[in-house]
Design an enzyme around this catalytic site. Sequence first.
Site, short mmCIF file in Angstrom:
data_model
loop_
_atom_site.label_atom_id
_atom_site.label_comp_id
_atom_site.label_asym_id
_atom_site.label_seq_id
_atom_site.Cartn_x
_atom_site.Cartn_y
_atom_site.Cartn_z
N HIS A 1 39.21 38.22 44.97
CA HIS A 1 40.16 39.45 44.74
C HIS A 1 40.95 39.46 43.66
CE1 HIS A 1 41.99 43.15 46.28
NE2 HIS A 1 43.16 42.56 45.85
N GLU A 2 41.90 38.31 43.53
CA GLU A 2 42.65 37.96 42.67
C GLU A 2 42.20 37.86 41.31
OE1 GLU A 2 45.79 38.86 43.18
OE2 GLU A 2 45.29 38.92 45.55
N HIS B 1 41.52 41.27 39.73
CA HIS B 1 42.57 41.81 38.93
C HIS B 1 42.69 41.01 37.44
CE1 HIS B 1 44.55 43.91 42.17
NE2 HIS B 1 44.41 42.83 43.02
#
Length: 150
Positions: free
Chosen positions: A70-71, A74
């Site tokens: 998920h990170e 980003h």
Amino acid sequence: MKLPSDIELFELVDKLSLTYFNKHFIDKVYFNTRLRTTGGRYLPSKRVIELNPKYVLESNKEEFYGIIKHELCHYHLHIEGKGYKHGDRDFKELLKATGSPRHCSPLPSQQREYRYKYQCIQCGFVYKRVRKVNMRKYRCGKCRGSLKEI
């Protein structure tokens, strides 16, 4: 799962980045013990990924890998100059393409323990409460029925 060192953590993040994004991770990643309500965060101004060490210790490996992916979504979108925030279409599409979770599950240590359970006599809805409720004063919010303690 035990807490990896900073070098092992960087190698893990780089390996996941190569596997799911076909790109190397070249910036910093470390554990931040001050994170309480989130699994991790990406700081665009510093190009740093911070991860919550409690998720390594309390959850399974797949949950922790999901937070890293998920990170990384980003991170890679920010590097490419695309929309990297939660509401952006590019971000949602990349989450779906890599199989990354939108949210992480709550930590077992952060879940509340409810001391009291009340059930509506009419509709059967169950209310969980930490504090005791005056059953003569309060009623069901759905059907206005009276409550009983379970």
